[in-house]
Design an enzyme around this catalytic site. Structure first.
Site, mmCIF file in Angstrom:
data_model
loop_
_atom_site.group_PDB
_atom_site.id
_atom_site.type_symbol
_atom_site.label_atom_id
_atom_site.label_comp_id
_atom_site.label_asym_id
_atom_site.label_seq_id
_atom_site.Cartn_x
_atom_site.Cartn_y
_atom_site.Cartn_z
ATOM 1 N N ALA A 232 -3.617 10.658 0.372
ATOM 2 C CA ALA A 232 -4.157 10.152 1.635
ATOM 3 C C ALA A 232 -4.783 8.801 1.327
ATOM 4 C CB ALA A 232 -5.201 11.121 2.169
ATOM 5 N N GLU B 268 0.891 17.402 -1.283
ATOM 6 C CA GLU B 268 0.791 18.339 -0.146
ATOM 7 C C GLU B 268 1.962 18.166 0.822
ATOM 8 O OE1 GLU B 268 -3.336 17.096 0.419
ATOM 9 O OE2 GLU B 268 -3.899 19.214 0.482
ATOM 10 N N GLU C 277 -8.157 15.546 -5.916
ATOM 11 C CA GLU C 277 -9.259 15.356 -4.959
ATOM 12 C C GLU C 277 -10.646 15.590 -5.541
ATOM 13 O OE1 GLU C 277 -6.357 16.690 -4.230
ATOM 14 O OE2 GLU C 277 -5.693 15.998 -2.259
ATOM 15 N N GLY D 96 -2.468 14.150 -0.920
ATOM 16 C CA GLY D 96 -1.661 14.333 0.292
ATOM 17 C C GLY D 96 -0.166 14.165 0.036
HETATM 18 N N1 COA Z 1 -5.332 5.431 -1.077
HETATM 19 C C1 COA Z 1 -5.420 4.121 -0.853
HETATM 20 N N2 COA Z 1 -4.878 3.180 -1.648
HETATM 21 C C2 COA Z 1 -4.188 3.620 -2.713
HETATM 22 C C3 COA Z 1 -4.035 4.975 -3.015
HETATM 23 C C4 COA Z 1 -4.641 5.916 -2.133
HETATM 24 N N3 COA Z 1 -4.542 7.221 -2.322
HETATM 25 N N4 COA Z 1 -3.327 5.093 -4.157
HETATM 26 C C5 COA Z 1 -3.026 3.848 -4.540
HETATM 27 N N5 COA Z 1 -3.541 2.952 -3.677
HETATM 28 C C6 COA Z 1 -3.454 1.491 -3.721
HETATM 29 C C7 COA Z 1 -4.400 0.890 -4.736
HETATM 30 O O1 COA Z 1 -5.713 0.769 -4.198
HETATM 31 C C8 COA Z 1 -3.751 -0.434 -5.005
HETATM 32 O O2 COA Z 1 -4.019 -1.298 -3.926
HETATM 33 P P1 COA Z 1 -4.457 -2.843 -4.209
HETATM 34 O O3 COA Z 1 -3.310 -3.445 -4.972
HETATM 35 O O4 COA Z 1 -4.644 -3.409 -2.836
HETATM 36 O O5 COA Z 1 -5.704 -2.754 -5.032
HETATM 37 C C9 COA Z 1 -2.264 -0.105 -4.946
HETATM 38 O O6 COA Z 1 -2.172 1.103 -4.185
HETATM 39 C C10 COA Z 1 -1.633 0.126 -6.299
HETATM 40 O O7 COA Z 1 -2.374 1.149 -6.960
HETATM 41 P P2 COA Z 1 -3.002 0.978 -8.434
HETATM 42 O O8 COA Z 1 -4.138 1.943 -8.553
HETATM 43 O O9 COA Z 1 -3.282 -0.458 -8.713
HETATM 44 O O10 COA Z 1 -1.759 1.448 -9.330
HETATM 45 P P3 COA Z 1 -1.842 2.065 -10.800
HETATM 46 O O11 COA Z 1 -0.432 2.088 -11.298
HETATM 47 O O12 COA Z 1 -2.866 1.386 -11.621
HETATM 48 O O13 COA Z 1 -2.340 3.578 -10.591
HETATM 49 C C11 COA Z 1 -2.387 5.737 -9.510
HETATM 50 C C12 COA Z 1 -1.525 4.510 -9.892
HETATM 51 C C13 COA Z 1 -1.521 6.627 -8.599
HETATM 52 C C14 COA Z 1 -2.767 6.503 -10.778
HETATM 53 C C15 COA Z 1 -3.661 5.283 -8.771
HETATM 54 O O14 COA Z 1 -3.267 4.411 -7.726
HETATM 55 C C16 COA Z 1 -4.466 6.399 -8.172
HETATM 56 O O15 COA Z 1 -5.142 7.119 -8.883
HETATM 57 N N6 COA Z 1 -4.423 6.542 -6.804
HETATM 58 C C17 COA Z 1 -5.226 7.490 -6.100
HETATM 59 C C18 COA Z 1 -4.681 8.882 -6.274
HETATM 60 C C19 COA Z 1 -5.549 9.884 -5.553
HETATM 61 O O16 COA Z 1 -6.678 10.140 -5.913
HETATM 62 N N7 COA Z 1 -4.993 10.506 -4.508
HETATM 63 C C20 COA Z 1 -5.640 11.531 -3.761
HETATM 64 C C21 COA Z 1 -6.306 10.960 -2.583
HETATM 65 S S1 COA Z 1 -7.182 12.208 -1.683
#
Ligand code: COA
Length: 260
Positions: A66, A115, A135, A112
């Site tokens: 999400a 999910e 989460e 999400g």
């Molecule tokens: N919500 C909002 N933005 C998200 C996102 C999310 N769940 N997951 C990734 N993004 C965005 C990042 O903020 C980033 O945006 P920016 O370039 O404007 O800063 C872009 O997507 C790329 O992500 P980034 O984190 O730079 O890539 P990465 O390769 O370093 O890491 C992940 C990849 C998936 C490990 C990392 O993005 C992450 O942990 N995301 C969140 C996962 C999460 O907790 N999901 C559950 C949400 S309830």
């Protein structure tokens, strides 16, 4: 219908819905959830669509969760409402569609994202996919059905561990857990998924709808799945597909199901 955050394409009976926010790793904001609802509904109601494939755009992510930026300031009531609305519009909606939905998990499927993949009827993953429900690392729990569907798919102990550690598993571990049905190279993912869709489409679509309803009944509170099976089994006998399927078998020819 035109969309900002998703792409849809229908070809040879397959509607492919692609979540298309690659710069945000296809994170699900509210607008995307609404668009997905509309696209799934449209596909389900279309006589051209026999199978729906949902995937993510780009090489990195199916859906990375999400959209965290949308709910970081939410109150208790807003948080509850976010989960309720999301489940109704998308996750329960997809799980209960009677058009088969296959998730082609092409990269990160987190929160999400996992999910959504779990709400699909089954999942195929590419070998670069990573899955998890992170989460609790954000101080929240899965709210789009993850605490219910993950244990259903992988068992309670594995789900407890995945949710409590907030860790990710790779595609092969997901295969071993039964979370995904098959693992392919990234290049072969869509083709493999389409081949499975092709096998589904050779069968009676009305019988498949009945089968989905009966299988899903096993997971509904207060519903006796065996009774649903009996009812749906009986209903099949009133369909043109049943007449065609049985006549084709008896006459040693391939069936040509009318889908009615
Ligand atoms: N919500 C909002 N933005 C998200 C996102 C999310 N769940 N997951 C990734 N993004 C965005 C990042 O903020 C980033 O945006 P920016 O370039 O404007 O800063 C872009 O997507 C790329 O992500 P980034 O984190 O730079 O890539 P990465 O390769 O370093 O890491 C992940 C990849 C998936 C490990 C990392 O993005 C992450 O942990 N995301 C969140 C996962 C999460 O907790 N999901 C559950 C949400 S309830």
């Amino acid at each position: 219908m035109s969309y900002q955050n998703i792409l849809t394409e229908t070809d040879n009976g397959i509607t492919t819905i692609t979540i298309n926010r690659p710069s945000k790793l296809n994170a699900l904001n509210c607008e995307t959830i609404q668009e997905l609802h509309n696209a799934f509904k449209e596909a389900d109601e279309s006589s051209e669509t026999k199978v729906i494939i949902v995937t993510g755009s780009g090489e990195k992510a199916f859906v990375a969760g999400a959209d965290i930026s949308e709910f970081a300031d939410f109150s208790i009531a807003e948080g509850g409402n976010l989960a309720a609305k999301g489940q109704e519009l998308l996750f329960d909606f997809v799980a209960n569609l009677t058009t088969p939905v296959i998730a082609a998990v092409n990269g990160f499927a987190l929160g999400g994202g996992l999910e959504l993949a779990m709400a699909a009827h089954f999942r195929i993953a590419s070998d670069n996919a990573k899955m998890g429900l992170p989460e609790v690392s954000l101080g929240v729990i899965p709210g789009y059905g993850g605490t219910q569907r993950l244990p259903q798919l992988v068992g309670k102990g594995r789900a407890m561990e995945m949710i409590m550690t907030a860790g990710m598993i790779d595609a092969n571990q997901a295969l071993q857990y039964g979370l995904v049905n098959q693992v392919t190279t990234p290049e072969a993912l869509i083709e493999t998924t389409e081949k499975i869709a092709g096998k589904i489409m050779r069968n009676s679509s009305v019988a498949i709808k009945s089968a989905i309803k009966a299988i899903n009944a096993n997971y509904e509170d207060g519903v006796n799945g065996f009774n649903v099976e009996i009812e749906e089994f009986g209903n099949c006998f009133g369909t043109e597909d049943f007449k065609e399927g049985t006549q084709a078998f008896l006459n040693k020819r391939k069936p040509d199901f009318p889908g009615k």
